[in-house]
Each structure stands twice: as C-alpha cells, then as structure tokens.
Design an enzyme around this catalytic site. Structure first.
Site, PDB file in Angstrom:
ATOM      1  CE  LYS A 178      -0.657   0.681   4.963  1.00 45.40           C
ATOM      2  NZ  LYS A 178       0.110   1.953   4.997  1.00 45.40           N
ATOM      3  CB  THR A 179       3.867   2.287   1.935  1.00 43.95           C
ATOM      4  OG1 THR A 179       3.220   2.053   3.184  1.00 43.95           O
ATOM      5  CG2 THR A 179       4.722   3.541   2.049  1.00 43.95           C
ATOM      6  CG  ASP A 200      -0.834   5.294   5.108  1.00 41.13           C
ATOM      7  OD1 ASP A 200      -1.400   4.340   4.539  1.00 41.13           O
ATOM      8  OD2 ASP A 200       0.242   5.170   5.738  1.00 41.13           O
ATOM      9  CD  GLU A 201      -2.113   2.071   8.195  1.00 40.07           C
ATOM     10  OE1 GLU A 201      -3.184   1.446   8.168  1.00 40.07           O
ATOM     11  OE2 GLU A 201      -0.998   1.512   8.165  1.00 40.07           O
ATOM     12  CD  GLN A 211      -3.528  -4.763   8.290  1.00 37.85           C
ATOM     13  OE1 GLN A 211      -2.535  -4.586   9.002  1.00 37.85           O
ATOM     14  NE2 GLN A 211      -3.468  -4.714   6.971  1.00 37.85           N
ATOM     15  NE  ARG A 271       1.042  -7.503  11.203  1.00 34.92           N
ATOM     16  CZ  ARG A 271       0.774  -6.720  10.163  1.00 34.92           C
ATOM     17  NH1 ARG A 271       1.614  -5.770   9.819  1.00 34.92           N
ATOM     18  NH2 ARG A 271      -0.329  -6.890   9.447  1.00 34.92           N
TER      19      ARG A 271
END
Length: 668
Positions: free
Chosen positions: A32-33, A223-224, A254, A622
C-alpha cells in the site's frame, strides 16, 4: 518511472486514477505504501504542482518513510509538498490563522499528563472530591467528547444513563469540560484533540480560509484510513469537498484502534459518502508464505462487518502453522525458548528476525524472566519511550517555563526537582491563601492578562502564609529567583542548544544527577546529552526557529518509535506490532479471556469480538516465513491458578494448515 514494470496491475490502477474519490483496500503486505508514494510521484510527474498535494498520515515515522520513498522516485521532496500527521498539519494551519481563532503568538500544546494536571486544578476550584472525580477518568471522558465534537450538553446526554440517579455526576463533568476549554483558550493553549477540532472550527467559521485551503489542496491522500476518527473524517471531507480528489488507503481487516477513537464505518461507508467512488483492491500479499495467508483468510472470514476480499500470494506453502498446547505459562515460555534456540542454531535465523506478540503488556513478564535466565537477548518494544522518561519531561517543563513562566502545570512538575524543600502541600497552602486574600490571583490563568496573577507571581513573598515557615518561604523565593534567571535565557543571543544547556545548569538539575553519581542518574545524564543532540539537530534542520517553536514541536515528535535494530528478539503487544513484519512470529496466550480479551467477551457485543478477531488477524499477518501460536491449559491470573480454554480463534484455522504440539516441561 516505468509503472508497468515496477507495480502490479492493481497498484498501477491505484496510481493512475488521479481524479475523483478513490478507495484502495490494501490487504496486509500488499504494497500500500508503494502505491501511495508512487501516486504522489506520478501526480508530480504529470505536472501537478506539489503545492496542491496534501498527504495525511498517523505517525511521524510513516510520514518520514513516505518522504524518503518519494525522494528515491523523483530525486527530492519539494518543500511545497505538505506531508505529515493530521496533528502536525493542523498545527501548521492553526499557526497561519491564530488571529482568526482568537489566539496569540507563542501558543503551547499540552500532552495528556499536562491536561490531567490542569483538570485537577479545575476540579480543585469547583471544590469537588478528587477521588470521586478522578482527573484521569474525567480526562478520558473529555477526550472522547472532543474526538466526537460534543458540546457540554452532548457530553451530558451521552453519559447520563451511566451516571448517578439525578445526573449530577456528569453535569459536574460537563461543567469541568466547559471550564477546561475556557482555561485553555484564556491561556493560549491547545490540547492534542484541539489541534483537529479547532482547525474544523476555523474552517466552519471562516469560509474564506476554508476556501483558501480547498483551493490549495486539490489532491488529498490519506494513509491508514480505517484508523480515522469522526473529526478526522470531517476534516478530510471539508478539505476535499471542492475538487473531490480524495484518495484513501486502508484495510478494514486491520481496524484495531476503536479504543483510540477510530471509527471503522469511515472506511466501510466511503464509497457511499463520496459519489462516483472507484474501489480498488490490493489483494496480492508479498510478505507471507501461502499457509499463513490461507490461515489468516480463514480466520477473518468469520467476521460479518467488512468488505469482501481475499488475500493471495505467489509464494510457496511454507511450513505448517505450529499450535502448541502448554501445561502453564512457564511451560509455554520454555517451549518458545527451545524453538528460538533451534531457529537460531539450525535454521539460519538471527534473534532480530523473531517477534513474540501478546494481547496485553503483563504477558511479557514470564517470557522476560525466561530469556534473562537463558541469556537470550531481547527488547520490549513500546516500553518507556524517550519523551516519557522523567528527566526528559522535567527538562521540557523547564523549557516551557522559559517560554511561559505562568505555566502552572510545569511549575508543579519541577518545583522539587531538584529537591528544594517545597512540597505539593506547601503549594496548596500558597494557592489557598492567594485565592482568599489576593483578588488578582487566578489559579487557572497563565498570566496572559495584565490584571491577573498566577502561581509564579505569588511566590514573590510567601511570608505570612499560614503553615509556611521562614525556611520554606526562603526556599520559595529562592526558587522564584531561579525561575527569573531561566526566563532571561529565552532572549539571549545564543544557540538553542546553548540555551537548553544553560537552563540545565541554572536549574540545578544537571548538578543533582552528577552529585548523585548512581547508575540510574548517569543513565539520565546520558539521556539529557541525547536531548542536547536533539536540539542541535533541530537547529540544523530549522535554523530560523527558536525556543518557542522547539517546545511546541516537541509535542509532535512523541509518537516516533525508534525500534532497537540490534540482534534481539522483539517482544510487544499485537497493537504495537501493526505495520511491522518479521520472518518468525510467536503469538502467545491464545486462550479465551486472554485473546479474545475478557472485556470484549463480557460486553456480549458482536462488534467487540470482531475487533478481537481483526487483532488476531493483524498478529498472524506479521509473519513472513513461520508462525507459532500457543496456549496454556492453566495460568496464574491475579494470583490464582485458573484452568484455561483454548481461544475460539484456533478453531477457525483449518487443521490441514496446522501442526499441533504438546509441551509439558517448564518451571518458574
């Protein structure tokens, strides 16, 4: 910049659709980044002026990472490009429009401890019982009210059913809320929640100012997005309403920060709130082996309130997920120690490749004891941060007094650091006397108005105050003289670092630590040296900014978490692990009442269990190579041994993806 080569088809789609609202549902490890930073570079590459682009993040670390990646793509980060946290961007807007908000230059920002101290003073002035009106609890209620943009009446209405029979408890908290806000305004101060809410107020009251920022920020990127609160959503809506070019990236799977005010409905309703929205799903996972992806998919599909998407990967199956049943928490720790030993000795992994995740902080103790005994290097992530250490908070309080000598909260913090024979009770006597006999005195005033006196002023002559003897009076006057000397440092023609160094010496704080000479004091001196290095770096980066700017900007640095990158096993809560990845992940305590947490089970609300499941999903994703999950048959809970039940989440993972083990050895 060859998008076709450097991005997959969905990432490319997210980058090139620059006009109109775009929702990118980016699964864990889906890049995504990468998509977000390439979009910024693409906008600039196609001729969009960086001045017209605003990117909002949730941490300074995320903003710095994005800037670094944008620099790699286009060679430099244009100064006109605004990229930062919601709070830091709002500080810039507020700084440019102080007069319109009714504030003066030199405003200050309060952290949670300072807000709590101010609320304590408000409670004192209302003659309320501080045990019944615990400042920490009152602050939590006020924070919630601010994040939801509630008025005093809204606060009372929303809490009334939870209060006492006649509603007086929350009526009083409503009064505290109003007075607290009033005092902040009078004293030219903001708390963290104010930074966003006051920006919204500014825009609502001044359409010309809103129009200026709407015209400037033609392209808004966030973002997020699943972590946004109601007032962050409102701010984004206001800024993007003119041009409609709002691009948000997030993952409803998330969304784990409801306790911080995050509202998952913001992302779930985005395509309804913004007409003609384009929804793009990034489902290819580049991080984890296939078994881990399949297991986490199987877990999260048990939630109902979410978008329909499914992660996939081109990576091989990898090892099965190990699920270990341990006899107790000591057996569990012993099992993990054995596995770590095998991974490091025989499988080519380093300690730094391994993370141990737990639902609650207290679960780390047994693990730490085991690692110390077996000499396994480890680092607890999210322990006491640099800015939370006593010596750092103390020196910051001294600096705040150099900027604003009437800062009552700062005075109270450092009045006896170093020891000066002036305790809290002495200050209370001084305040009580002034409230009765000094008409100009106002405990809640920082001396901004000429006709008021604050705590600093009444230290001029404490003689004659009942209960304060001659010796203590001399101590108070000597302390005031020290503060007078600290004030003088502010305007000296010396560097920021030299100013801080001089204040350290004038205050006696440095001498106190040097005289003590213990290991603890020496460590604190090392931290203060690091703080001086911070001031030096700040001056290099912002040569035109002075002490006032530095003190204010310190508030925006506190969310940076510089992880220890040495060769150590990392221990952390699942919440702290979000955004991180490790080759090897252990998730411990997968038991009912532990994970999911008993508080979420107790409410009986489906949405609370679903958030716990999302939290477990975050923990599982993770892991890149290997995933270990463990539970205990019995555990010490609040001093008693309890029989534990394996978590329902384990039943939601297909058995064909797992390998079960039993471990019975282990001792305290």
């Amino acid at each position: 910049m060859d998008l076709a080569v450097e991005l997959n088809d969905k990432q490319k789609e997210a980058v090139i659709n620059t006009e109109g609202p775009v929702l990118v549902l980016a699964g864990a490890g889906s890049g995504k980044t990468r998509a977000l930073t390439y979009r910024i570079a693409h906008l600039i590459d196609k001729g969009i002026d960086p001045y017209n682009i605003l990117t909002l993040t949730f941490t300074n670390k995320a903003a710095q990472d994005m800037k670094r990646k944008v620099k790699e793509l286009i060679g430099e980060v244009p100064k006109q490009l605004w990229m930062g946290t919601f709070h830091s961007v709002c500080v810039r807007v507020i700084s440019e429009n102080l007069k319109a908000l009714g504030y003066k230059p030199g405003f200050v920002i309060y952290d949670q401890n300072e807000s709590k101290a101010l609320i304590s003073d408000v409670i004192l002035t209302f003659n309320l019982d501080p045990e019944k009106y615990d400042p920490k609890i009152v602050l939590n209620i006020i924070n919630k009210a601010k994040m939801n943009m509630w008025s005093k009446e809204d606060l009372i209405a929303n809490y009334l059913d939870e209060g006492d029979g006649d509603g007086s408890y929350y009526q009083n908290i409503g009064d505290i809320y109003s007075k607290y806000n009033e005092v902040l305004k009078e004293n030219n101060a903001f708390d963290f929640n104010d930074l966003i809410s006051k920006t919204i107020e500014l825009f609502e009251a001044n359409k010309d100012i809103l129009n200026k920022y709407q015209n400037r920020f033609e392209y808004l990127l966030i973002d997020e997005y699943q972590d946004t609160s109601p007032f962050q959503y409102k701010l984004a809506s206001m800024l993007s309403s003119k041009h409609g070019n709002i691009f948000v990236v997030g993952d409803d799977y998330q969304s784990i920060y409801k306790f911080r005010g995050a509202d998952m409905s913001n992302i779930l309703n985005f395509n309804n709130d913004f007409s003609d929205c384009k929804v793009i799903k990034l489902e290819q996972n580049y991080r984890s082996k296939k078994n881990i992806i399949e297991a986490s998919n199987s877990l999260i599909k048990h939630n109902y309130t979410q978008f329909n998407k499914k992660a996939w990967t081109e990576k091989p199956d990898g090892e099965p997920i190990i699920i270990c049943e341990a006899y107790n928490e000591y057996s569990e720790a012993d099992y993990i120690r054995e596995e770590i030993d095998n991974l490091v000795r025989f499988s080519g992994y380093d300690y730094k490749d391994i993370a141990i995740l737990y639902r609650s902080n207290h679960q780390s103790r047994v693990m730490e004891d085991k690692f110390i005994k077996e000499r396994i290097p480890y680092h607890v992530v999210g322990g006491l941060g640099f800015y939370d250490r006593k010596e750092i908070k103390d020196i910051i309080s001294y600096l705040k007094l150099a900027v604003n000598i009437q800062d009552t909260v700062a005075i109270k913090r450092i009045v006896n650091s170093p020891k000066r024979g002036i305790g809290p009770k002495t200050l209370d006597k001084l305040i009580t006397h002034a409230q009765e006999y000094v008409p100009e005195f106002n405990l809640l005033s920082f001396g901004q108005e000429e006709d008021t006196k604050g705590l600093f002023d009444i230290m001029e002559d404490p003689t004659g105050v009942p209960g304060i003897g001659k010796k203590t009076s001399k101590n108070i006057m000597k302390f005031k003289a020290t503060l007078d000397n600290i004030i003088e440092v502010k305007d000296m023609p010396i560097s920021l670092t030299d100013k801080v160094d001089r204040i350290l010496k004038i205050s006696g704080y440095q001498a106190m630590l040097e005289l003590d000479g213990s290991e603890k004091s020496l460590n604190r001196l090392e931290n203060l040296k690091e703080f001086l290095e911070l001031t030096n770096n700040y001056s290099k980066k912002y040569p035109k900014r002075g002490l006032e700017n530095f003190v204010r900007d310190l508030k925006l640095l506190s969310d940076q978490d510089d992880l220890d990158n040495s060769n150590q096993v990392k221990l952390m809560t699942v919440h702290a692990s979000k955004g991180l990845e490790y080759p090897i992940v252990f998730i411990v305590g997968i038991e009912e009442d532990i994970f999911p947490h008993y508080r979420s089970i107790k409410t009986g609300r489906v949405e609370d269990i679903e958030e716990e499941r999302r939290l477990c999903y975050v923990a599982m994703t993770r892991a890149a190579d290997r995933l270990f999950m463990s539970y205990s048959r019995q555990r010490q809970v609040y001093g008693e041994t309890r029989t534990m039940t394996p978590s329902r989440f384990l039943d939601e993972i297909p058995t064909e993806l797992t390998l079960e083990k039993v471990h019975t050895r282990g001792s305290v």
